[in-house]
Write a protein that holds these residues in place. Structure first.
Motif, PDB file in Angstrom:
ATOM      1  N   ILE A   1       0.839  -1.199   0.000  1.00 25.33           N
ATOM      2  CA  ILE A   1       0.000   0.000   0.000  1.00 25.33           C
ATOM      3  C   ILE A   1       0.876   1.251   0.000  1.00 25.33           C
ATOM      4  O   ILE A   1       0.633   2.215  -0.748  1.00 25.33           O
ATOM      5  N   ALA A   2       1.919   1.251   0.834  1.00 28.58           N
ATOM      6  CA  ALA A   2       2.815   2.415   0.892  1.00 28.58           C
ATOM      7  C   ALA A   2       3.504   2.670  -0.441  1.00 28.58           C
ATOM      8  O   ALA A   2       3.799   3.819  -0.795  1.00 28.58           O
ATOM      9  N   ALA A   3       3.749   1.590  -1.205  1.00 24.00           N
ATOM     10  CA  ALA A   3       4.418   1.732  -2.501  1.00 24.00           C
ATOM     11  C   ALA A   3       3.433   1.991  -3.631  1.00 24.00           C
ATOM     12  O   ALA A   3       3.841   2.125  -4.791  1.00 24.00           O
ATOM     13  N   GLY A   4       2.128   2.034  -3.325  1.00 26.65           N
ATOM     14  CA  GLY A   4       1.121   2.266  -4.352  1.00 26.65           C
ATOM     15  C   GLY A   4       0.892   1.060  -5.243  1.00 26.65           C
ATOM     16  O   GLY A   4       0.585   1.204  -6.434  1.00 26.65           O
ATOM     17  N   VAL A   5       0.999  -0.147  -4.671  1.00 24.06           N
ATOM     18  CA  VAL A   5       0.903  -1.385  -5.444  1.00 24.06           C
ATOM     19  C   VAL A   5      -0.253  -2.228  -4.896  1.00 24.06           C
ATOM     20  O   VAL A   5      -0.429  -2.345  -3.680  1.00 24.06           O
ATOM     21  N   HIS A   6      -1.042  -2.820  -5.797  1.00 18.64           N
ATOM     22  CA  HIS A   6      -2.094  -3.744  -5.372  1.00 18.64           C
ATOM     23  C   HIS A   6      -1.466  -4.959  -4.687  1.00 18.64           C
ATOM     24  O   HIS A   6      -0.369  -5.394  -5.043  1.00 18.64           O
ATOM     25  N   TYR A   7      -2.196  -5.518  -3.735  1.00 22.40           N
ATOM     26  CA  TYR A   7      -1.707  -6.696  -2.990  1.00 22.40           C
ATOM     27  C   TYR A   7      -2.743  -7.806  -3.059  1.00 22.40           C
ATOM     28  O   TYR A   7      -3.936  -7.599  -2.783  1.00 22.40           O
ATOM     29  N   LEU A   8      -2.313  -9.025  -3.384  1.00 17.57           N
ATOM     30  CA  LEU A   8      -3.150 -10.216  -3.363  1.00 17.57           C
ATOM     31  C   LEU A   8      -2.377 -11.336  -2.663  1.00 17.57           C
ATOM     32  O   LEU A   8      -1.145 -11.341  -2.696  1.00 17.57           O
ATOM     33  N   ASP A   9      -3.093 -12.270  -2.035  1.00 14.69           N
ATOM     34  CA  ASP A   9      -2.403 -13.447  -1.513  1.00 14.69           C
ATOM     35  C   ASP A   9      -3.276 -14.681  -1.656  1.00 14.69           C
ATOM     36  O   ASP A   9      -4.480 -14.589  -1.927  1.00 14.69           O
ATOM     37  N   LEU A  10      -2.640 -15.837  -1.495  1.00 12.77           N
ATOM     38  CA  LEU A  10      -3.306 -17.134  -1.633  1.00 12.77           C
ATOM     39  C   LEU A  10      -3.530 -17.787  -0.275  1.00 12.77           C
ATOM     40  O   LEU A  10      -3.571 -19.009  -0.149  1.00 12.77           O
ATOM     41  N   SER A  11      -3.722 -16.991   0.765  1.00  9.86           N
ATOM     42  CA  SER A  11      -3.863 -17.536   2.116  1.00  9.86           C
ATOM     43  C   SER A  11      -5.133 -18.375   2.244  1.00  9.86           C
ATOM     44  O   SER A  11      -6.190 -18.017   1.720  1.00  9.86           O
ATOM     45  N   ASP A  12      -5.017 -19.495   2.981  1.00 13.73           N
ATOM     46  CA  ASP A  12      -6.200 -20.250   3.371  1.00 13.73           C
ATOM     47  C   ASP A  12      -6.316 -20.312   4.891  1.00 13.73           C
ATOM     48  O   ASP A  12      -7.018 -21.159   5.435  1.00 13.73           O
ATOM     49  N   ASN A  13      -5.640 -19.388   5.573  1.00 13.26           N
ATOM     50  CA  ASN A  13      -5.709 -19.319   7.031  1.00 13.26           C
ATOM     51  C   ASN A  13      -6.838 -18.386   7.448  1.00 13.26           C
ATOM     52  O   ASN A  13      -6.908 -17.229   6.986  1.00 13.26           O
ATOM     53  N   ALA A  14      -7.724 -18.870   8.311  1.00 11.59           N
ATOM     54  CA  ALA A  14      -8.928 -18.127   8.655  1.00 11.59           C
ATOM     55  C   ALA A  14      -8.611 -16.789   9.322  1.00 11.59           C
ATOM     56  O   ALA A  14      -9.170 -15.747   8.954  1.00 11.59           O
ATOM     57  N   ASP A  15      -7.732 -16.792  10.324  1.00 15.91           N
ATOM     58  CA  ASP A  15      -7.423 -15.556  11.035  1.00 15.91           C
ATOM     59  C   ASP A  15      -6.766 -14.539  10.104  1.00 15.91           C
ATOM     60  O   ASP A  15      -7.109 -13.356  10.114  1.00 15.91           O
ATOM     61  N   PHE A  16      -5.808 -14.993   9.316  1.00 16.31           N
ATOM     62  CA  PHE A  16      -5.091 -14.090   8.419  1.00 16.31           C
ATOM     63  C   PHE A  16      -6.040 -13.480   7.398  1.00 16.31           C
ATOM     64  O   PHE A  16      -6.037 -12.264   7.159  1.00 16.31           O
ATOM     65  N   CYS A  17      -6.863 -14.324   6.812  1.00 16.02           N
ATOM     66  CA  CYS A  17      -7.755 -13.871   5.750  1.00 16.02           C
ATOM     67  C   CYS A  17      -8.787 -12.877   6.282  1.00 16.02           C
ATOM     68  O   CYS A  17      -9.026 -11.832   5.671  1.00 16.02           O
ATOM     69  N   ALA A  18      -9.404 -13.187   7.419  1.00 19.05           N
ATOM     70  CA  ALA A  18     -10.415 -12.295   7.978  1.00 19.05           C
ATOM     71  C   ALA A  18      -9.798 -11.000   8.485  1.00 19.05           C
ATOM     72  O   ALA A  18     -10.395  -9.917   8.357  1.00 19.05           O
ATOM     73  N   GLY A  19      -8.576 -11.070   9.027  1.00 21.70           N
ATOM     74  CA  GLY A  19      -7.970  -9.903   9.665  1.00 21.70           C
ATOM     75  C   GLY A  19      -7.504  -8.823   8.720  1.00 21.70           C
ATOM     76  O   GLY A  19      -7.286  -7.679   9.133  1.00 21.70           O
ATOM     77  N   ILE A  20      -7.362  -9.139   7.438  1.00 16.60           N
ATOM     78  CA  ILE A  20      -6.832  -8.143   6.512  1.00 16.60           C
ATOM     79  C   ILE A  20      -7.804  -6.995   6.287  1.00 16.60           C
ATOM     80  O   ILE A  20      -7.424  -5.931   5.782  1.00 16.60           O
ATOM     81  N   SER A  21      -9.053  -7.154   6.712  1.00 18.64           N
ATOM     82  CA  SER A  21     -10.030  -6.059   6.605  1.00 18.64           C
ATOM     83  C   SER A  21      -9.581  -4.831   7.387  1.00 18.64           C
ATOM     84  O   SER A  21     -10.049  -3.716   7.115  1.00 18.64           O
TER      85      SER A  21
END
Length: 539
Positions: free
Chosen positions: A88-108
């Motif tokens: 985000i600081a570099a102005g770049v979109h971010y995507l990931d392939l996480s299947d971890n529940a805490d990690f995935c929900a927490g990115i909000s």
């Protein structure tokens, strides 16, 4: 697009890299091991750099998208979203392939920053929750699914990454929250096996583990139950992991890197066995039918499936703005188009369902009041609460029978709870009267409704009279032996509606003497649902 792919030489990252290069993207493969990154990049005809996500993250500028396919995401430490924030600081979109529940929900938590920068920040752009949620939406349409049931079932010859193995081993035998019957329950990793059918009639077994779907789908889709299972093709591996899970329920065996490597070495010894056929199943249950989307990957193409969602999204001319889990980030049509050059077949299957009371009563079921119909339309688990009074018969014979069947004690007013659970053969009813509880199993055969208490089973001649449902006992067995009529209990039981509430009045008369055995009467209402956005403590 100019894409930096972290972990682009791993099991799933390498497949994603191949797909993105095939789509004409400018891909740069990154990771801690520059030699592996460079070697694979040369094979694909793209670029490579060394990048340790725990080290310096300078140099992200100039890319359009950063994709994290490395993991294991559950082990990203005290600053799990360091790479996302750097993007985000570099102005770049971010995507990931996480299947971890805490990690995935927490990115909000990064949503405000992402929107302020006009960037897309999505976690879980993989088989779950991105592909699974796309399938749920396609199956459900405008309907609200009561039950969502997903399974991922790879072939044994599919490559095994250390990150995926560490994730599954870390969950084995540990408590996890599951949404079932509108409440949060405690379950355990690698438990509750069930069979799933894939295209070509292939049947595989899956075991319960935690993924983002159980955390996110209850609130997003309004489902009453959300299930997820994963499988291993070879029985020796499935049940070996089950033994490890059972051990970890007693002893908190740590899943260290050496333990993961040991399991991988054992799995590699079995790699020549089994097949390269793997698949995925997503099903939803409505009141009238089960709708399923099934996928079968042939010839080892299964490991490409976790990369399909990211490929589908990156085919769009514009990415969605904001940060959050990748629930419905793509459509199923986009996903299936992104599988077009893979050896994959998909199918949709619909099958009608008929709860046991609708089968036993036939057209008479529709003549019942809505309050009675509702309590007998359980699709997975339903929970009912109320109050009742209990009267037991007097004398040695009634007391003995009440003890055998665990009927409740005498009381003028007690809390009552009934939990109905659908099983492959019918339903299990757990009745709780304060601290007392007894269980029975109901099914339908050619003679109508049958209720079983341990070795005893009774045929029930359901009758609808004057808007009430009656339960007369018409036959009985102990094991395979039919009971003579004089040994049958007499059931004077009915369900009815009064003052807009479901009521029950059950009187059982003892065999032989026909004296009162037990009588319980009261009312029930649907238990209030938990907040699907909250979670119970699992420690």
């Amino acid at each position: 697009m100019n894409i930096l792919l972290l972990g682009g030489y791993g099991v799933f990252g390498a497949r994603l890299a191949r797909l993105l290069v095939a789509d004409g993207h400018d891909v740069c493969i990154a990771g801690r091991n520059h030699e592996k990154a460079r070697t694979y990049a040369q094979e694909l005809g793209c670029r490579a750099i060394r990048l340790d996500r725990s080290g310096s993250l300078d140099g992200l500028e100039g890319y359009d998208v950063v994709v994290d396919a490395a993991g294991p995401f559950h082990a990203y430490g005290d600053d799990p979203y360091r790479l996302a924030r750097a993007a985000i600081a570099a102005g770049v979109h971010y995507l990931d392939l996480s299947d971890n529940a805490d990690f995935c929900a927490g990115i909000s938590a990064l949503d405000a920053e992402a929107r302020g920068a006009g960037l897309c920040v999505l976690s879980g752009l993989s088989s779950v929750p991105a592909l699974s949620s796309a399938a749920v939406r396609a199956l459900a349409g405008d309907d609200v699914p009561a039950v969502i049931d997903t399974a991922i079932l790879p072939g044994n010859r599919a490559p095994r990454g250390l990150s995926v193995m560490q994730s599954i081993l870390s969950q084995a035998g540990r408590p996890m929250p599951v949404w079932r019957g509108k409440i949060w329950e405690r379950a355990y990793g690698w438990s509750a096996p069930a069979d799933y059918t894939l295209p070509d009639g292939l049947v595989r077994q899956g075991w319960q583990i935690e993924v983002p779907d159980q955390r996110l789908f209850p609130a997003h889709f309004g489902a009453e139950t959300v299930r997820f299972r994963a499988g291993l093709e070879l029985a020796v591996m499935r049940y070996g992991l089950a033994l490890f899970a059972a051990l970890r329920r007693v002893l908190p065996v740590p899943v260290t890197p050496s333990v993961v490597r040991l399991f991988k070495a054992l799995a590699d010894l079995l790699a020549p066995f089994g097949t390269g056929r793997g698949g995925m199943s997503v099903s939803i249950t409505t009141r009238h039918e089960i709708r399923s989307w099934r996928l079968l990957a042939e010839d080892g193409d299964g490991p490409f499936i976790p990369a399909v969602a990211a490929r589908a999204l990156l085919r769009r001319p514009e990415l969605p703005i904001g940060a959050g889990p990748a629930v419905e980030a793509i459509t199923l049509a986009e996903a299936e188009a992104a599988m077009g050059d893979l050896r994959v077949v998909t199918e949709r299957v619909m099958s009608p369902i008929s709860p046991i009371f609708t089968r036993a009563l036939g057209p008479d079921f529709d003549a019942l009041p809505e309050e009675i119909q509702a309590i007998h339309l359980t699709l997975d688990v339903s929970r009912w609460e109320g109050r009742c009074e209990v009267r037991r018969g007097v004398g040695l014979w009634p007391r003995l029978l009440c003890a055998v069947f665990q009927f409740p004690q005498d009381t003028s007013d007690v809390a009552v709870e009934v939990i109905k659970t659908v099983t492959p053969r019918g339903e299990t009813w757990l009745r709780k009267f304060g601290r007392n509880a007894f269980r029975s199993h109901l099914s339908v055969d050619t003679n109508g409704l049958r209720e079983r208490f341990g070795p005893f089973s009774f045929s029930i001649g359901l009758e609808v009279r004057d808007g009430a449902l009656h339960y007369p006992v018409t036959a009985g067995h102990i094991g395979p032996v039919r009971l003579p009529r004089w040994l049958l209990p007499v059931s004077v039981a009915r369900e009815f509606v009064s003052d807009g509430k479901f009521h029950f009045d059950v009187a059982l008369l003892a065999p032989v003497t026909k004296a009162l055995l037990v009588r319980y009467r009261g009312f029930l209402a649907a238990r209030e649902a938990d907040d699907p956005r909250g979670l119970p403590p699992m420690s």
